[in-house]
Design an enzyme around this catalytic site. Structure first.
Site, PDB file in Angstrom:
ATOM      1  N   GLU A   1       0.871  -1.166   0.000  1.00 37.98           N
ATOM      2  CA  GLU A   1       0.000   0.000   0.000  1.00 37.98           C
ATOM      3  C   GLU A   1       0.911   1.220   0.000  1.00 37.98           C
ATOM      4  OE1 GLU A   1      -2.751   0.176   3.245  1.00 37.98           O
ATOM      5  OE2 GLU A   1      -3.529   2.109   2.589  1.00 37.98           O
TER       6      GLU A   1
ATOM      7  N   ARG B   1       5.509 -12.692   9.531  1.00 39.80           N
ATOM      8  CA  ARG B   1       6.171 -11.433   9.200  1.00 39.80           C
ATOM      9  C   ARG B   1       7.468 -11.319   9.984  1.00 39.80           C
ATOM     10  NH1 ARG B   1       2.289  -7.693   9.089  1.00 39.80           N
ATOM     11  NH2 ARG B   1       3.599  -5.899   9.310  1.00 39.80           N
TER      12      ARG B   1
ATOM     13  N   LYS C   1       4.278   0.919   9.612  1.00 40.68           N
ATOM     14  CA  LYS C   1       4.382   2.159   8.830  1.00 40.68           C
ATOM     15  C   LYS C   1       3.829   3.338   9.606  1.00 40.68           C
ATOM     16  CE  LYS C   1       3.003   0.205   4.828  1.00 40.68           C
ATOM     17  NZ  LYS C   1       2.561   0.058   3.453  1.00 40.68           N
TER      18      LYS C   1
HETATM   19  P1  ATP Z   1       1.978  -2.006   8.177  1.00 37.12           P
HETATM   20  O1  ATP Z   1       1.400  -3.126   8.980  1.00 37.12           O
HETATM   21  O2  ATP Z   1       3.191  -1.409   8.772  1.00 37.12           O
HETATM   22  O3  ATP Z   1       0.988  -0.991   7.730  1.00 37.12           O
HETATM   23  P2  ATP Z   1       1.601  -3.478   5.842  1.00 37.12           P
HETATM   24  O4  ATP Z   1       1.812  -4.924   6.027  1.00 37.12           O
HETATM   25  O5  ATP Z   1       0.204  -2.997   5.888  1.00 37.12           O
HETATM   26  O6  ATP Z   1       2.511  -2.690   6.862  1.00 37.12           O
HETATM   27  P3  ATP Z   1       1.796  -3.347   3.047  1.00 37.12           P
HETATM   28  O7  ATP Z   1       2.167  -2.206   2.185  1.00 37.12           O
HETATM   29  O8  ATP Z   1       0.406  -3.826   2.999  1.00 37.12           O
HETATM   30  O9  ATP Z   1       2.245  -2.968   4.510  1.00 37.12           O
HETATM   31  O10 ATP Z   1       2.779  -4.556   2.795  1.00 37.12           O
HETATM   32  C1  ATP Z   1       3.039  -5.065   1.518  1.00 37.12           C
HETATM   33  C2  ATP Z   1       3.458  -6.497   1.623  1.00 37.12           C
HETATM   34  O11 ATP Z   1       4.568  -6.627   2.498  1.00 37.12           O
HETATM   35  C3  ATP Z   1       2.347  -7.335   2.192  1.00 37.12           C
HETATM   36  O12 ATP Z   1       2.236  -8.475   1.372  1.00 37.12           O
HETATM   37  C4  ATP Z   1       2.790  -7.683   3.560  1.00 37.12           C
HETATM   38  O13 ATP Z   1       2.354  -8.949   3.911  1.00 37.12           O
HETATM   39  C5  ATP Z   1       4.315  -7.624   3.457  1.00 37.12           C
HETATM   40  N1  ATP Z   1       4.902  -7.228   4.729  1.00 37.12           N
HETATM   41  C6  ATP Z   1       4.658  -6.102   5.424  1.00 37.12           C
HETATM   42  N2  ATP Z   1       5.342  -6.084   6.576  1.00 37.12           N
HETATM   43  C7  ATP Z   1       6.055  -7.230   6.610  1.00 37.12           C
HETATM   44  C8  ATP Z   1       6.963  -7.811   7.545  1.00 37.12           C
HETATM   45  N3  ATP Z   1       7.275  -7.197   8.683  1.00 37.12           N
HETATM   46  N4  ATP Z   1       7.517  -9.001   7.241  1.00 37.12           N
HETATM   47  C9  ATP Z   1       7.217  -9.616   6.086  1.00 37.12           C
HETATM   48  N5  ATP Z   1       6.371  -9.137   5.171  1.00 37.12           N
HETATM   49  C10 ATP Z   1       5.791  -7.958   5.415  1.00 37.12           C
HETATM   50 MG    MG Z   2      -1.137  -4.094   4.608  1.00 36.18          MG
END
Ligand code: ATP
Ligand code: MG
Length: 560
Positions: free
Chosen positions: A35, A261, A271
């Site tokens: 995102e 994760r 984020k």
């Molecule tokens: P946040 O929880 O900080 O808002 P997010 O997971 O919503 O982060 P996205 O932009 O949706 O952020 O993430 C894009 C991809 O990265 C998704 O497929 C998510 O599963 C993966 N991802 C995000 N954070 C992690 C992490 N800490 N470890 C592994 N994969 C991750």
């Molecule tokens: Mg997400």
């Protein structure tokens, strides 16, 4: 790619089994779907390496898709940073760059299809009412009074929602599934809400926006993704994604596989928290070298190879865990160890005068840039003269027993240079040592002392008249506790006030004067350093410490 080096993990095992069973005749298709509401971090790097790595090793492809269903927090700056970071990590999506927003029309049509099938309805309840009637883990939810509207009425209302006839938040479209489902995600989840908000890609074309859960699985299906790899928190959403896909007669559907994760100690990885640190000025920006963002790690001097290797070492598992920051640092050291030249740089200079070396005379010493394998990186010349800089903490007036460096009457070897003995320390009126008067043993310029006496360790030094002044930025952990996000308090209360120390008066050997922005060195006995690409200009040299040679925290901890 040769077979034996292929990393194994449970996801690849699943794919192997499917391929053996003749599935996926058109190949493996994965995607990385961020995102665009912030910069990518090392956790995203894990996901990027996993998805692009699978595509590469199975001869498939990996899409980069901006999951931009939420108009409020998204920004072009983030999109550009995401693209840059994925490329820098060494991956290429080729022509397969997409936006979830480009599927808004298709998603809308599918929503109408669900309405016509009696599988979705317009609900006039407020957001609070919907939340309050959702039930709990032990109690079923309460059906909305609008749940049994006819498809015709729903279709009419939904079209008028799209046309902008209703105020923001006044109505939603909900899937009609099961208000008593033990899985709360299936209790008639919201699919669309009204929101008059400009979208970075679709402008003012839409006043209704799809929820992530409605958009995500369908976006994967549209793109022909074979494996939707996502983090564990989406496991409970999978039945909902499957339900949506069941309603739409699709030729292909993705298989969702969840993995744990990445969490790292002494940092935050959400984020929301990262943008809070940036917004409040706790760090200098998204690329602050103390952040776990990819932009920050790049600015600090990490290499993409090290980050990819880290992703291999942590592996892919099904259970959540927290990785020690030290594993990341060890991986970086292992990577840099064999690829960067060595040089000497005195961080906190103490003046040394060699009394038996004539003023004005210069002796040139040749030293290998990579002592373990000298031909690999050639040699440089190091000038030696009467006045030198050594490290302040390489001298102690009253040394403990095991101190193998300089103190009055003791000897030490200068790295690549001769053995010197400290005769006396000169102090300022305040009693601070400001200069050492020393003598050298002339026989030791190219060999051990003739009389066979033992000399302790070698210390680094530079010739004062030839030294190059440099600024060093020493980075430490951003937080003082392993899990700053735990406990629900303000995570910023745990910020490490000493996370950045700037040394403006460091002195490096002349060879370092030729450093270009982006060059890396091991400053011997200290650590790995990176010539900051932005701050090295107008003849000024600024180095970021990538990582110290060993973990100084562990030493402190061991001492208790
Ligand atoms: P946040 O929880 O900080 O808002 P997010 O997971 O919503 O982060 P996205 O932009 O949706 O952020 O993430 C894009 C991809 O990265 C998704 O497929 C998510 O599963 C993966 N991802 C995000 N954070 C992690 C992490 N800490 N470890 C592994 N994969 C991750
Ligand atoms: Mg997400």
């Amino acid at each position: 790619m040769s077979e034996p080096t292929r990393p194994r993990n449970f996801i690849r095992q699943i794919i192997d089994e499917e391929l053996a069973a003749g599935k996926h005749p058109d190949g493996i298709v994965t995607r990385f779907p961020p995102e665009p509401n912030g910069y990518l971090h090392i956790g995203h790097a894990k996901s990027i390496c996993l998805n692009f790595g699978i595509a590469r090793d199975y001869g498939g492809r990996c899409h980069l898709r901006m999951d931009d269903t939420n108009p409020t927090k998204e920004d072009q700056e983030y999109i550009e940073s995401i693209q840059q970071d994925v490329r820098w990590l060494g991956f290429d999506w080729g022509p397969h760059y997409y936006h979830a927003a480009d599927y808004f029309e298709r998603l809308y049509e599918w929503a109408e299809l669900l309405i016509r099938k009696g599988k979705a309805y317009v609900d006039d309840q407020t957001a609070e009412q919907i939340r309050d009637t959702r039930g709990t883990l032990t109690e079923p939810g309460t059906p909305s009074p609008y749940r049994d509207r006819t498809p015709e009425e729903n279709l009419d209302l939904f079209r008028r929602m799209r046309a902008g006839e209703f105020p923001d938040g006044s109505r939603v479209l909900r899937a009609k599934i099961d208000m008593a489902s033990p899985n709360l995600n299936l209790r008639d989840p919201v699919m669309y809400r009204i929101r008059r908000e400009r979208h970075h890609r679709t402008g003012d074309r839409w006043v209704i926006y799809p929820m992530y859960d409605w958009a995500h699985g369908q976006s994967d299906a549209i793109e022909g993704i074979t494996h939707s790899i996502c983090t564990l928190e989406f496991e409970a959403h999978r039945p909902l994604y499957d339900w949506f896909l069941d309603q739409l007669d699709l030729p292909r559907r993705p298989r969702q596989i969840e993995f744990a994760r990445l969490n790292l100690t002494y940092t935050v990885m959400s984020k929301r928290m990262l943008s809070e640190l940036v917004r409040d000025g706790a760090v200098a920006g998204w690329d602050d070298p103390r952040l776990p963002t990819i932009a920050g790690l790049r600015r600090r001097g990490y290499t993409p190879e090290a980050i990819r290797e880290f992703a291999e070492r942590i592996g892919v598992a099904k259970a959540d865990s927290t990785v020690d920051l030290e594993l990341l640092e060890t991986t970086v050291r292992d990577d840099l160890n064999s690829r960067v030249p060595r040089a000497m740089c005195v961080h906190r200079p103490l003046r040394v005068v060699i009394e038996n070396f004539p003023e004005g005379e210069v002796r040139t010493i040749e030293a290998p840039n990579f002592p373990d394998d000298p031909p690999k990186m050639g040699h440089r010349q190091i000038p030696f003269s009467r006045v030198l800089w050594i490290e302040e903490d390489d001298f102690l007036e009253q040394p403990p027993k095991k101190f193998l460096r300089l103190s009055p009457g003791r000897e030490v070897r200068l790295r690549w240079g001769p053995v010197i003995r400290c005769d006396r320390a000169v102090k300022d009126p305040g009693g601070r040592v400001v200069e050492l008067r020393c003598t050298l043993d002339p026989d030791t310029f190219s060999g051990p002392p003739r009389d066979g006496r033992k000399i302790g360790n070698a210390i680094h030094w530079v010739s004062a008249a030839h030294a190059v002044p440099v600024t060093l930025r020493l980075y430490d952990r951003l937080f003082t506790v392993p899990n700053p996000a735990a406990g629900g308090g303000d995570f910023k209360a745990h910020l490490n006030p000493a996370s950045l120390e700037t040394l403006a008066g460091a002195q490096a050997e002349p060879a370092v004067g030729a450093a270009r922005p982006g060059d890396r060195y091991q400053f011997e006995r200290r650590g790995y350093y990176f010539a900051d690409p932005q701050d090295c200009r107008d003849g000024r040299l600024v180095f970021n410490r990538i990582v110290p040679l060993r973990d100084s925290w562990a030493k402190i901890a061991a001492k208790g």
